[in-house]
Design a protein around this motif. Structure first.
Motif, PDB file in Angstrom:
ATOM      1  N   VAL A 115       0.874  -1.301  -0.475  1.00 28.38           N
ATOM      2  CA  VAL A 115      -0.065   0.164  -0.312  1.00 28.38           C
ATOM      3  C   VAL A 115       0.878   1.723  -0.240  1.00 28.38           C
ATOM      4  O   VAL A 115       1.415   1.556   0.593  1.00 28.38           O
ATOM      5  CB  VAL A 115      -0.936   0.184   1.305  1.00 28.38           C
ATOM      6  N   SER A 116       0.773   1.898  -0.788  1.00 29.79           N
ATOM      7  CA  SER A 116       1.181   3.036  -1.065  1.00 29.79           C
ATOM      8  C   SER A 116       0.067   4.519  -0.980  1.00 29.79           C
ATOM      9  O   SER A 116      -0.278   4.816  -1.897  1.00 29.79           O
ATOM     10  CB  SER A 116       2.201   3.164  -2.136  1.00 29.79           C
ATOM     11  N   GLU A 117       0.456   5.817  -0.205  1.00 31.69           N
ATOM     12  CA  GLU A 117       0.127   6.990  -0.689  1.00 31.69           C
ATOM     13  C   GLU A 117       0.166   7.367  -1.741  1.00 31.69           C
ATOM     14  O   GLU A 117      -0.429   8.362  -2.387  1.00 31.69           O
ATOM     15  CB  GLU A 117      -0.038   7.819   0.801  1.00 31.69           C
ATOM     16  N   GLU A 118       1.735   7.372  -2.482  1.00 34.74           N
ATOM     17  CA  GLU A 118       2.266   8.382  -3.606  1.00 34.74           C
ATOM     18  C   GLU A 118       1.430   7.009  -4.447  1.00 34.74           C
ATOM     19  O   GLU A 118       0.703   6.084  -4.279  1.00 34.74           O
ATOM     20  CB  GLU A 118       3.570   7.808  -3.778  1.00 34.74           C
ATOM     21  N   ARG A 119       1.450   7.952  -5.898  1.00 32.17           N
ATOM     22  CA  ARG A 119       0.620   6.805  -7.598  1.00 32.17           C
ATOM     23  C   ARG A 119       2.209   6.920  -7.888  1.00 32.17           C
ATOM     24  O   ARG A 119       2.110   6.167  -8.962  1.00 32.17           O
ATOM     25  CB  ARG A 119      -0.048   8.097  -7.595  1.00 32.17           C
ATOM     26  N   ILE A 120       2.962   7.397  -8.239  1.00 37.21           N
ATOM     27  CA  ILE A 120       4.357   6.718  -8.335  1.00 37.21           C
ATOM     28  C   ILE A 120       5.251   6.231  -8.268  1.00 37.21           C
ATOM     29  O   ILE A 120       6.400   6.331  -6.686  1.00 37.21           O
ATOM     30  CB  ILE A 120       5.645   7.752  -9.276  1.00 37.21           C
ATOM     31  N   VAL A 121       5.689   4.826  -7.632  1.00 38.71           N
ATOM     32  CA  VAL A 121       6.292   3.776  -7.285  1.00 38.71           C
ATOM     33  C   VAL A 121       6.327   2.913  -7.634  1.00 38.71           C
ATOM     34  O   VAL A 121       6.038   1.808  -8.825  1.00 38.71           O
ATOM     35  CB  VAL A 121       5.944   3.684  -5.838  1.00 38.71           C
ATOM     36  N   PRO A 122       8.506   2.502  -7.342  1.00 40.98           N
ATOM     37  CA  PRO A 122       9.436   3.383  -6.570  1.00 40.98           C
ATOM     38  C   PRO A 122       9.919   4.193  -7.086  1.00 40.98           C
ATOM     39  O   PRO A 122      10.485   3.985  -8.498  1.00 40.98           O
ATOM     40  CB  PRO A 122      10.461   1.755  -6.023  1.00 40.98           C
ATOM     41  N   TYR A 123      10.787   5.096  -6.841  1.00 38.20           N
ATOM     42  CA  TYR A 123      11.780   5.600  -7.660  1.00 38.20           C
ATOM     43  C   TYR A 123      12.450   6.113  -7.094  1.00 38.20           C
ATOM     44  O   TYR A 123      12.767   5.938  -5.877  1.00 38.20           O
ATOM     45  CB  TYR A 123      10.556   7.126  -7.683  1.00 38.20           C
ATOM     46  N   SER A 124      13.142   6.464  -7.341  1.00 39.48           N
ATOM     47  CA  SER A 124      15.030   7.405  -6.910  1.00 39.48           C
ATOM     48  C   SER A 124      14.836   8.336  -6.139  1.00 39.48           C
ATOM     49  O   SER A 124      14.168   9.215  -6.759  1.00 39.48           O
ATOM     50  CB  SER A 124      15.572   7.003  -7.782  1.00 39.48           C
ATOM     51  N   ARG A 125      14.655   8.636  -4.803  1.00 39.25           N
ATOM     52  CA  ARG A 125      14.436   9.972  -4.676  1.00 39.25           C
ATOM     53  C   ARG A 125      15.308  10.613  -4.270  1.00 39.25           C
ATOM     54  O   ARG A 125      15.907  12.511  -4.783  1.00 39.25           O
ATOM     55  CB  ARG A 125      14.341  10.157  -3.152  1.00 39.25           C
ATOM     56  N   PRO A 126      16.795  10.256  -4.711  1.00 45.26           N
ATOM     57  CA  PRO A 126      18.112  11.317  -5.162  1.00 45.26           C
ATOM     58  C   PRO A 126      18.466  12.147  -5.905  1.00 45.26           C
ATOM     59  O   PRO A 126      19.014  12.837  -6.686  1.00 45.26           O
ATOM     60  CB  PRO A 126      18.844  10.708  -5.419  1.00 45.26           C
ATOM     61  N   ALA A 127      17.309  11.775  -7.233  1.00 47.68           N
ATOM     62  CA  ALA A 127      16.600  12.476  -8.404  1.00 47.68           C
ATOM     63  C   ALA A 127      15.665  12.752  -8.500  1.00 47.68           C
ATOM     64  O   ALA A 127      15.090  13.745  -9.590  1.00 47.68           O
ATOM     65  CB  ALA A 127      16.738  11.478  -9.908  1.00 47.68           C
ATOM     66  N   ILE A 128      15.438  13.399  -7.381  1.00 53.03           N
ATOM     67  CA  ILE A 128      14.044  14.493  -7.444  1.00 53.03           C
ATOM     68  C   ILE A 128      14.379  15.561  -7.544  1.00 53.03           C
ATOM     69  O   ILE A 128      14.078  16.492  -8.787  1.00 53.03           O
ATOM     70  CB  ILE A 128      13.763  14.669  -5.589  1.00 53.03           C
ATOM     71  N   GLY A 129      16.236  16.457  -7.310  1.00 52.40           N
ATOM     72  CA  GLY A 129      16.152  17.396  -8.173  1.00 52.40           C
ATOM     73  C   GLY A 129      16.707  17.377  -9.498  1.00 52.40           C
ATOM     74  O   GLY A 129      15.790  18.465  -9.795  1.00 52.40           O
TER      75      GLY A 129
ATOM     76  N   LYS B 142      15.595  17.529 -15.807  1.00 48.81           N
ATOM     77  CA  LYS B 142      16.904  16.915 -16.468  1.00 48.81           C
ATOM     78  C   LYS B 142      16.176  15.786 -17.399  1.00 48.81           C
ATOM     79  O   LYS B 142      16.453  15.301 -17.707  1.00 48.81           O
ATOM     80  CB  LYS B 142      18.019  17.089 -15.932  1.00 48.81           C
ATOM     81  N   VAL B 143      15.362  15.317 -15.880  1.00 49.87           N
ATOM     82  CA  VAL B 143      14.743  13.910 -16.232  1.00 49.87           C
ATOM     83  C   VAL B 143      13.292  14.295 -15.900  1.00 49.87           C
ATOM     84  O   VAL B 143      12.477  14.387 -14.826  1.00 49.87           O
ATOM     85  CB  VAL B 143      14.904  13.026 -15.786  1.00 49.87           C
ATOM     86  N   ASP B 144      12.125  12.986 -17.036  1.00 47.46           N
ATOM     87  CA  ASP B 144      10.916  13.377 -16.759  1.00 47.46           C
ATOM     88  C   ASP B 144      10.808  11.551 -15.465  1.00 47.46           C
ATOM     89  O   ASP B 144      11.126  11.116 -15.896  1.00 47.46           O
ATOM     90  CB  ASP B 144       9.932  12.767 -17.504  1.00 47.46           C
ATOM     91  N   GLU B 145       9.056  12.059 -15.406  1.00 53.60           N
ATOM     92  CA  GLU B 145       8.644  11.020 -14.145  1.00 53.60           C
ATOM     93  C   GLU B 145       9.101   9.688 -14.496  1.00 53.60           C
ATOM     94  O   GLU B 145       9.064   8.814 -14.137  1.00 53.60           O
ATOM     95  CB  GLU B 145       7.582  10.791 -13.970  1.00 53.60           C
ATOM     96  N   THR B 146       9.231   9.262 -15.373  1.00 58.07           N
ATOM     97  CA  THR B 146       9.340   7.981 -15.671  1.00 58.07           C
ATOM     98  C   THR B 146      10.235   7.223 -16.144  1.00 58.07           C
ATOM     99  O   THR B 146      10.988   5.982 -15.653  1.00 58.07           O
ATOM    100  CB  THR B 146       8.562   7.295 -17.678  1.00 58.07           C
ATOM    101  N   SER B 147      11.564   8.508 -16.320  1.00 59.84           N
ATOM    102  CA  SER B 147      12.881   7.490 -15.913  1.00 59.84           C
ATOM    103  C   SER B 147      13.108   7.459 -14.631  1.00 59.84           C
ATOM    104  O   SER B 147      14.674   7.775 -13.949  1.00 59.84           O
ATOM    105  CB  SER B 147      13.450   9.031 -16.462  1.00 59.84           C
ATOM    106  N   LEU B 148      11.915   8.032 -13.609  1.00 60.00           N
ATOM    107  CA  LEU B 148      13.022   7.993 -12.060  1.00 60.00           C
ATOM    108  C   LEU B 148      12.953   6.327 -11.618  1.00 60.00           C
ATOM    109  O   LEU B 148      13.356   6.165 -10.480  1.00 60.00           O
ATOM    110  CB  LEU B 148      11.766   8.967 -11.463  1.00 60.00           C
ATOM    111  N   SER B 149      12.352   6.138 -12.633  1.00 61.15           N
ATOM    112  CA  SER B 149      12.168   4.917 -11.136  1.00 61.15           C
ATOM    113  C   SER B 149      13.325   3.722 -11.165  1.00 61.15           C
ATOM    114  O   SER B 149      13.860   4.087 -12.615  1.00 61.15           O
ATOM    115  CB  SER B 149      11.135   3.519 -12.050  1.00 61.15           C
ATOM    116  N   PHE B 150      13.231   3.256 -10.482  1.00 68.26           N
ATOM    117  CA  PHE B 150      14.399   1.934 -10.334  1.00 68.26           C
ATOM    118  C   PHE B 150      14.223   0.540 -10.190  1.00 68.26           C
ATOM    119  O   PHE B 150      12.937   0.061  -9.633  1.00 68.26           O
ATOM    120  CB  PHE B 150      14.765   2.580  -9.399  1.00 68.26           C
TER     121      PHE B 150
ATOM    122  N   LEU C 240      13.997  -3.519 -11.375  1.00 69.55           N
ATOM    123  CA  LEU C 240      12.994  -4.306 -13.007  1.00 69.55           C
ATOM    124  C   LEU C 240      11.533  -3.571 -12.750  1.00 69.55           C
ATOM    125  O   LEU C 240      10.582  -3.592 -12.512  1.00 69.55           O
ATOM    126  CB  LEU C 240      12.879  -4.955 -12.729  1.00 69.55           C
ATOM    127  N   PRO C 241      11.842  -3.008 -14.669  1.00 65.41           N
ATOM    128  CA  PRO C 241      10.125  -2.535 -15.100  1.00 65.41           C
ATOM    129  C   PRO C 241       8.639  -3.512 -14.578  1.00 65.41           C
ATOM    130  O   PRO C 241       9.671  -5.080 -14.506  1.00 65.41           O
ATOM    131  CB  PRO C 241      10.384  -2.331 -16.425  1.00 65.41           C
TER     132      PRO C 241
END
Ligand SMILES: Cc1cc2nc3c(=O)[nH]c(=O)nc-3n(C[C@H](O)[C@H](O)[C@H](O)COP(=O)(O)OP(=O)(O)OC[C@H]3O[C@@H](n4cnc5c(N)ncnc54)[C@H](O)[C@@H]3O)c2cc1C
Length: 157
Positions: A32-46, A52-60, A62-63
């Motif tokens: 269960v997650s309150e977020e809708r995009i998961v999992p993703y790399s928090r270091p890349a939030i900046g 520089k990157v979009d939402e889809t490039s943040l996931s870490f 396996l697809p």
């Protein structure tokens, strides 16, 4: 059959699912997650904020990680109550989930130090969901770097 319930769907949950599947290939797993995009790399939030990157490039990982591991994922839902006696967790949409084993993996909240004038920085860049919420408030007709500047000026960083 063991029913695993995991609150939070980020790095902690991914590691837990991998570990569970090593010893229990068929148990039921619900994340269960309150977020809708998961999992993703928090270091890349900046980098996301600067455009520089979009939402889809943040996931870490396996697809299709959840599907491959036969995990049911409940996104955009917040766990609000844990009843240890009855072994159930209530979600903010009114749903109740029973479990045999529960893992709380909700991450941590940044501490904002008490410094005079810091009230404007009531906001910390700890999740994409929160950043998107704030970006939604920034002037839409501005390029990304101007919107980031607006964010820094209005919310701190
Ligand atoms: C900007 C930034 C940069 C970072 N850089 C690095 C780095 O360079 N190297 C490094 O090793 N680490 C870094 N970290 C730390 C790293 O991201 C965390 O250690 C890691 O994400 C922790 O994973 P987690 O699964 O424990 O929690 P989190 O990733 O915080 O995930 C917890 C999830 O649970 C959700 N949640 C919370 N409460 C509930 C609830 N009640 N119901 C449902 N869902 C809930 C949250 O919304 C969140 O999605 C960085 C973190 C940030 C914010």
């Amino acid at each position: 059959m063991t029913k695993y319930l995991i609150i939070g769907a980020s790095a902690g949950a991914v590691g837990a699912v991998e570990g569970i599947r090593e010893i229990d290939p068929s148990g039921e797993i619900i994340v269960v997650s309150e977020e809708r995009i998961v999992p993703y790399s928090r270091p890349a939030i900046g980098e996301y904020l600067s455009g520089k990157v979009d939402e889809t490039s943040l996931s870490f990982g396996l697809p299709h990680f959840w599907e491959l591991n036969h995990v049911k994922v409940e996104l955009g839902k917040r766990a609000v109550t844990v009843n240890l006696q009855e072994k159930k967790v209530d979600l903010d949409d009114g749903q109740s989930l029973n479990y045999s084993k529960l893992l709380l993996a909700p991450g941590a909240k940044p501490i904002v130090p008490k410094i005079e004038g810091i009230e404007r920085t009531e906001y910390t860049p700890s999740s994409i969901s929160k950043m998107q919420m704030r970006l939604g408030e920034a002037p839409e007709d501005q390029p990304n770097h101007h919107r980031r500047w607006w964010l820094n000026r209005n919310c701190g960083s």
